[in-house]
Enzyme design. Structure first.
Site, PDB file in Angstrom:
ATOM      1  N   GLY A 120     -13.996  -4.009   0.241  1.00 29.19           N
ATOM      2  CA  GLY A 120     -15.367  -3.493   0.300  1.00 29.19           C
ATOM      3  C   GLY A 120     -15.721  -2.593  -0.874  1.00 29.19           C
ATOM      4  O   GLY A 120     -16.802  -2.713  -1.456  1.00 29.19           O
ATOM      5  N   LYS A 177     -20.926 -17.954   0.035  1.00 29.20           N
ATOM      6  CA  LYS A 177     -22.370 -17.807   0.217  1.00 29.20           C
ATOM      7  C   LYS A 177     -23.052 -16.875  -0.777  1.00 29.20           C
ATOM      8  O   LYS A 177     -22.529 -15.818  -1.097  1.00 29.20           O
ATOM      9  CB  LYS A 177     -22.632 -17.243   1.620  1.00 29.20           C
ATOM     10  CG  LYS A 177     -22.331 -18.256   2.702  1.00 29.20           C
ATOM     11  CD  LYS A 177     -22.702 -17.656   4.030  1.00 29.20           C
ATOM     12  CE  LYS A 177     -22.618 -18.687   5.136  1.00 29.20           C
ATOM     13  NZ  LYS A 177     -22.930 -18.091   6.424  1.00 29.20           N
ATOM     14  N   ARG A 180       0.826  -1.211   0.000  1.00 28.13           N
ATOM     15  CA  ARG A 180       0.000   0.000   0.000  1.00 28.13           C
ATOM     16  C   ARG A 180       0.861   1.262   0.000  1.00 28.13           C
ATOM     17  O   ARG A 180       0.456   2.287  -0.556  1.00 28.13           O
ATOM     18  CB  ARG A 180      -0.947  -0.013   1.205  1.00 28.13           C
ATOM     19  CG  ARG A 180      -2.069  -0.996   0.971  1.00 28.13           C
ATOM     20  CD  ARG A 180      -3.081  -1.047   2.077  1.00 28.13           C
ATOM     21  NE  ARG A 180      -4.314  -1.661   1.557  1.00 28.13           N
ATOM     22  CZ  ARG A 180      -5.275  -2.171   2.302  1.00 28.13           C
ATOM     23  NH1 ARG A 180      -5.191  -2.134   3.613  1.00 28.13           N
ATOM     24  NH2 ARG A 180      -6.347  -2.693   1.754  1.00 28.13           N
ATOM     25  N   GLY A 214     -10.947 -10.245  -1.136  1.00 23.99           N
ATOM     26  CA  GLY A 214      -9.862 -10.725  -0.274  1.00 23.99           C
ATOM     27  C   GLY A 214      -9.392 -12.121  -0.640  1.00 23.99           C
ATOM     28  O   GLY A 214      -8.208 -12.347  -0.930  1.00 23.99           O
TER      29      GLY A 214
HETATM   30  P1  ADP Z   1     -13.834 -13.050  -1.582  1.00 23.16           P
HETATM   31  O1  ADP Z   1     -13.137 -12.808  -0.267  1.00 23.16           O
HETATM   32  O2  ADP Z   1     -12.855 -13.099  -2.725  1.00 23.16           O
HETATM   33  O3  ADP Z   1     -14.960 -12.084  -1.838  1.00 23.16           O
HETATM   34  P2  ADP Z   1     -15.511 -15.098  -0.455  1.00 23.16           P
HETATM   35  O4  ADP Z   1     -15.114 -14.653   0.902  1.00 23.16           O
HETATM   36  O5  ADP Z   1     -16.885 -14.823  -0.897  1.00 23.16           O
HETATM   37  O6  ADP Z   1     -14.475 -14.533  -1.547  1.00 23.16           O
HETATM   38  O7  ADP Z   1     -15.337 -16.676  -0.600  1.00 23.16           O
HETATM   39  C1  ADP Z   1     -14.163 -17.363  -0.306  1.00 23.16           C
HETATM   40  C2  ADP Z   1     -14.403 -18.600   0.497  1.00 23.16           C
HETATM   41  O8  ADP Z   1     -15.361 -19.471  -0.102  1.00 23.16           O
HETATM   42  C3  ADP Z   1     -13.144 -19.400   0.643  1.00 23.16           C
HETATM   43  O9  ADP Z   1     -12.790 -19.447   2.003  1.00 23.16           O
HETATM   44  C4  ADP Z   1     -13.502 -20.776   0.098  1.00 23.16           C
HETATM   45  O10 ADP Z   1     -12.931 -21.834   0.842  1.00 23.16           O
HETATM   46  C5  ADP Z   1     -15.011 -20.789   0.234  1.00 23.16           C
HETATM   47  N1  ADP Z   1     -15.610 -21.791  -0.660  1.00 23.16           N
HETATM   48  C6  ADP Z   1     -15.549 -21.823  -1.995  1.00 23.16           C
HETATM   49  N2  ADP Z   1     -16.179 -22.915  -2.475  1.00 23.16           N
HETATM   50  C7  ADP Z   1     -16.656 -23.590  -1.422  1.00 23.16           C
HETATM   51  C8  ADP Z   1     -17.416 -24.805  -1.265  1.00 23.16           C
HETATM   52  N3  ADP Z   1     -17.790 -25.526  -2.323  1.00 23.16           N
HETATM   53  N4  ADP Z   1     -17.735 -25.187  -0.009  1.00 23.16           N
HETATM   54  C9  ADP Z   1     -17.352 -24.457   1.057  1.00 23.16           C
HETATM   55  N5  ADP Z   1     -16.642 -23.313   0.976  1.00 23.16           N
HETATM   56  C10 ADP Z   1     -16.286 -22.878  -0.244  1.00 23.16           C
END
Ligand code: ADP
Ligand code: MG
Length: 387
Positions: A369, A189, A37, A346
């Site tokens: 965010g 999710k 950063r 992230g």
């Molecule tokens: P970002 O931080 O890039 O926005 P998210 O926080 O939404 O991404 O999602 C990342 C998480 O989703 C990871 O920790 C990953 O392990 C989890 N994940 C992805 N696919 C699955 C799955 N099929 N079952 C459980 N967890 C999952």
């Protein structure tokens, strides 16, 4: 999104720029442990200096919530910043007389209760520090704070070099993209990315849904997802999103084969199965090889890719395979000049680094965010104020 750049501010000889930057760096034992950063600040300070101006930096550090928390002082960041900038960097509290250094860091903006309230009186004090305002903290642009929003109305304002480059990359990806556009939305999710999905179906030609959120869509379509992570209560929402996609002529791609395991751990015994063959005690932890091969062809037909969220539980081998496979295909198409690739989030940044494609993508946003709100199609107050 129209915004001004530093070059639009004219000659800055003898002038001072109040520059909002992101100094929220990780620290270990009182020292900066990752200076990414800080490096991002250099092009802006250099551009201002090239026009004859001096930079006074505003930034927040941690979440002191409007109180002075000594452990969240920006002072320990100063030596590392000076070394990255190659300039003398001083430090002052707001209201103190400023030292003579080429660059001065002002103490944590969030020590003031007015910062997060976008208080005009505090913004006035920030504005009094200089003649022009530059915002180079895209990661804070989704917040209307005194140092990101209110102050921009009080001085001639512009986006800094790093934020300007980021906004231009984002504009090319979703503002006025070369079509077809494909979006990859994955992660854990659906509930955390509803607004993202709703916005994207109206904007992109192809929507690839992966990760845990694909399970909710598969369940909504009547598949048995066994013991997988799945938000069953969002069945109707998922169906509505699919319907909206159809109306908008957006092709939605869900896994056709999946990697399943009975345990949620690295190297768990696993099998590749068709989506309609998942057993009660099995969890879907990744998309399968046939899906990756189909999706790679989709990417090859597109000119622009926006990516947020991994395709599977990429932190645990071998459930990183779909994320890595698709990321490498995207990286290769980018290298060949066929695809413009923008990603953020992230875990997404970590996943793309794990896949070894961080330098191949056109642009990777580290602004968590703010990047997500941009993917949701929201106007970011810190950017709007620069218009
Ligand atoms: P970002 O931080 O890039 O926005 P998210 O926080 O939404 O991404 O999602 C990342 C998480 O989703 C990871 O920790 C990953 O392990 C989890 N994940 C992805 N696919 C699955 C799955 N099929 N079952 C459980 N967890 C999952
Ligand atoms: Mg995450």
């Amino acid at each position: 999104m129209a915004f001004k750049r530093i070059s639009d501010l004219g000659d800055l000889t003898g002038k001072t720029a109040v520059v909002r930057v992101d100094l929220n760096v990780p620290m270990a034992d009182g020292k900066v442990s990752d200076d990414t950063r800080l490096q991002a600040v250099k092009p802006t300070v250099d551009a201002i200096a090239a026009l004859g101006g001096r930079s006074i930096l505003l930034a927040h550090f941690g979440r002191p919530k409007g109180e002075v928390v000594p452990e969240m002082s920006l002072k320990p960041v100063v030596p590392a910043l000076a070394s990255v900038l190659g300039r003398s960097v001083g430090f002052a509290e707001l209201g103190d007389e400023l030292p003579d250094d080429e660059v001065v860091v002002i103490e944590n903006t969030r020590f003031f209760p007015g910062e997060e309230k976008n208080d005009p009186a505090l913004a006035k004090k920030f504005a009094a520090l200089g003649d022009v305002y530059v915002n180079d903290a895209f990661s804070a642009a989704h917040r209307a704070h005194a140092s990101t929003e209110a102050v921009a109305h009080l001085l001639p304002s512009a986006a800094g070099e790093t934020m300007g480059a980021e906004l231009e990359a984002l504009e090319k990806a979703l503002g006025e993209p070369k079509r077809p556009v494909v979006a990859v939305v994955g992660g854990a999710k659906v509930s955390s990315k509803l607004a993202v999905l709703e916005n994207l179906v109206a904007k992109v030609n192809h929507l690839i849904i992966g990760g845990g959120m694909a399970n909710t869509f598969l369940y909504a379509q009547g598949y048995d997802v066994g013991a997988s992570l799945c938000e069953k209560d969002l069945k109707d929402t998922a169906l509505r999103i699919l319907e909206n996609a159809q109306k908008a002529d957006c092709a939605v791609h869900l896994p056709t084969d999946v990697v399943v395991a009975k345990e949620f751990k690295a190297c768990a015994e696993n099998k590749v199965k068709a989506v309609d063959a998942v057993a009660q005690d099995e969890m879907i932890l990744d998309a399968g090889p046939a899906t990756v091969s189909t999706l790679t062809k989709v990417l090859a037909e597109c000119k622009t890719l926006v990516w947020n969220g991994p395709m599977g539980a990429f932190e645990m081998e071998p459930f990183d395979a779909a994320t890595v496979g698709l990321a490498q295909a995207a990286g290769k198409l980018t290298d060949e000049g066929k695809l413009l690739t923008v990603a953020g989030g992230g875990d997404t940044v970590a996943a793309l680094a794990h896949a070894g494609v961080k330098d191949n993508f056109t642009h990777i946003s580290t602004a968590g965010g703010a990047f997500l709100e941009w993917m949701e199609g929201k106007e970011l107050p810190g950017v709007v104020a620069l218009g």
